[in-house]
Motif scaffolding. Structure first.
Motif, PDB file in Angstrom:
ATOM      1  N   ARG A   1       0.833  -1.208   0.000  1.00 55.49           N
ATOM      2  CA  ARG A   1       0.000   0.000   0.000  1.00 55.49           C
ATOM      3  C   ARG A   1       0.870   1.262   0.000  1.00 55.49           C
ATOM      4  N   ALA A   2       1.944   1.236   0.786  1.00 54.34           N
ATOM      5  CA  ALA A   2       2.839   2.400   0.853  1.00 54.34           C
ATOM      6  C   ALA A   2       3.522   2.651  -0.490  1.00 54.34           C
ATOM      7  N   THR A   3       3.954   1.582  -1.184  1.00 54.57           N
ATOM      8  CA  THR A   3       4.612   1.782  -2.480  1.00 54.57           C
ATOM      9  C   THR A   3       3.622   2.278  -3.528  1.00 54.57           C
ATOM     10  N   ILE A   4       2.371   1.841  -3.441  1.00 51.49           N
ATOM     11  CA  ILE A   4       1.353   2.345  -4.367  1.00 51.49           C
ATOM     12  C   ILE A   4       1.132   3.839  -4.135  1.00 51.49           C
ATOM     13  N   LYS A   5       0.997   4.237  -2.876  1.00 52.95           N
ATOM     14  CA  LYS A   5       0.817   5.662  -2.563  1.00 52.95           C
ATOM     15  C   LYS A   5       2.034   6.466  -3.004  1.00 52.95           C
ATOM     16  N   LEU A   6       3.210   5.929  -2.737  1.00 53.01           N
ATOM     17  CA  LEU A   6       4.435   6.611  -3.143  1.00 53.01           C
ATOM     18  C   LEU A   6       4.471   6.807  -4.655  1.00 53.01           C
ATOM     19  N   GLY A   7       4.085   5.782  -5.400  1.00 56.32           N
ATOM     20  CA  GLY A   7       4.059   5.879  -6.857  1.00 56.32           C
ATOM     21  C   GLY A   7       3.067   6.925  -7.343  1.00 56.32           C
ATOM     22  N   ARG A   8       1.880   6.934  -6.733  1.00 54.55           N
ATOM     23  CA  ARG A   8       0.876   7.939  -7.105  1.00 54.55           C
ATOM     24  C   ARG A   8       1.370   9.350  -6.793  1.00 54.55           C
ATOM     25  N   ASP A   9       1.992   9.499  -5.618  1.00 54.49           N
ATOM     26  CA  ASP A   9       2.530  10.811  -5.239  1.00 54.49           C
ATOM     27  C   ASP A   9       3.653  11.243  -6.182  1.00 54.49           C
ATOM     28  N   MET A  10       4.472  10.279  -6.604  1.00 53.89           N
ATOM     29  CA  MET A  10       5.567  10.578  -7.522  1.00 53.89           C
ATOM     30  C   MET A  10       5.008  11.033  -8.871  1.00 53.89           C
ATOM     31  N   ALA A  11       3.972  10.363  -9.357  1.00 49.36           N
ATOM     32  CA  ALA A  11       3.343  10.743 -10.626  1.00 49.36           C
ATOM     33  C   ALA A  11       2.733  12.131 -10.525  1.00 49.36           C
ATOM     34  N   LEU A  12       2.077  12.420  -9.410  1.00 47.50           N
ATOM     35  CA  LEU A  12       1.485  13.746  -9.211  1.00 47.50           C
ATOM     36  C   LEU A  12       2.570  14.820  -9.178  1.00 47.50           C
ATOM     37  N   ALA A  13       3.659  14.560  -8.457  1.00 46.70           N
ATOM     38  CA  ALA A  13       4.761  15.530  -8.379  1.00 46.70           C
ATOM     39  C   ALA A  13       5.345  15.799  -9.770  1.00 46.70           C
ATOM     40  N   ARG A  14       5.446  14.755 -10.592  1.00 47.45           N
ATOM     41  CA  ARG A  14       5.947  14.926 -11.966  1.00 47.45           C
ATOM     42  C   ARG A  14       5.001  15.798 -12.777  1.00 47.45           C
ATOM     43  N   ARG A  15       3.692  15.516 -12.680  1.00 45.70           N
ATOM     44  CA  ARG A  15       2.704  16.275 -13.454  1.00 45.70           C
ATOM     45  C   ARG A  15       2.610  17.726 -12.980  1.00 45.70           C
ATOM     46  N   VAL A  16       2.705  17.961 -11.683  1.00 45.96           N
ATOM     47  CA  VAL A  16       2.669  19.329 -11.144  1.00 45.96           C
ATOM     48  C   VAL A  16       3.819  20.151 -11.731  1.00 45.96           C
ATOM     49  N   ARG A  17       4.941  19.473 -11.973  1.00 41.43           N
ATOM     50  CA  ARG A  17       6.110  20.147 -12.552  1.00 41.43           C
ATOM     51  C   ARG A  17       6.070  20.169 -14.079  1.00 41.43           C
ATOM     52  N   SER A  18       4.941  19.750 -14.644  1.00 39.85           N
ATOM     53  CA  SER A  18       4.731  19.731 -16.100  1.00 39.85           C
ATOM     54  C   SER A  18       5.798  18.931 -16.833  1.00 39.85           C
ATOM     55  N   LEU A  19       6.187  17.797 -16.243  1.00 40.95           N
ATOM     56  CA  LEU A  19       7.170  16.921 -16.880  1.00 40.95           C
ATOM     57  C   LEU A  19       6.449  15.751 -17.539  1.00 40.95           C
ATOM     58  N   SER A  20       6.759  15.508 -18.793  1.00 43.61           N
ATOM     59  CA  SER A  20       6.208  14.331 -19.466  1.00 43.61           C
ATOM     60  C   SER A  20       6.950  13.098 -18.955  1.00 43.61           C
TER      61      SER A  20
END
Length: 147
Positions: free
Chosen positions: A26-45
């Motif tokens: 569960r923690a790795t899934i949340k971490l992955g989702r948070d990582m994807a969000l952080a990437r998108r917030v920074r407008s990185l493809s």
């Protein structure tokens, strides 16, 4: 049937031959989702992020999906690419570790040996290496003990 993870509705994850604890999964899934969000917030493809990390897009996808088999190096490179490396550096910093703060650093042993059950401990030898009266020759086990 094994435990079903309510977050992903699947049986426990297995990676590289080892089962992954449901809380870790569960923690790795949340971490992955948070990582994807952080990437998108920074407008990185995903292409730009993968290039910054030095990995293939498929590896980035596994990281963002919470695959617990993704290496620590991949995770660290993602944090670096996002400008969040200080988060990893301070993850288990003694200053934020309540247990660590209670113990003086010089009182913490450099190594901790795994303790053995009392039944498998060797009986100390007597003076000049003589065996104790109830100790068998050779193995350190008390006389009459089963191997």
């Amino acid at each position: 049937m094994g435990h079903v993870d309510t977050m992903t509705k699947t049986a426990p994850k297995v990676t590289k031959g080892s089962a992954v604890h449901p809380r870790v999964h569960r923690a790795t899934i949340k971490l992955g989702r948070d990582m994807a969000l952080a990437r998108r917030v920074r407008s990185l493809s995903t292409i730009d992020m993968a290039e910054r990390m030095g990995v293939d897009r498929s590896t980035l996808r596994r990281l963002e999906q919470g695959d617990p088999g993704v290496s620590l190096n991949t995770f660290a490179m993602a944090l670096h690419a996002l400008g969040l490396m200080d988060r990893l550096e301070g993850l288990v910093d003694r200053a934020t570790d309540d247990v660590g703060l209670l113990t003086a650093e010089d009182a913490v042993p450099k190594r901790i040996a795994r303790s053995r059950p009392a039944s498998t401990r060797r009986t100390p030898a007597g003076p000049l290496g003589q065996r104790a009266p109830n100790q068998r020759a050779g193995d350190g086990a008390p006389a009459g003990a089963m191997p």
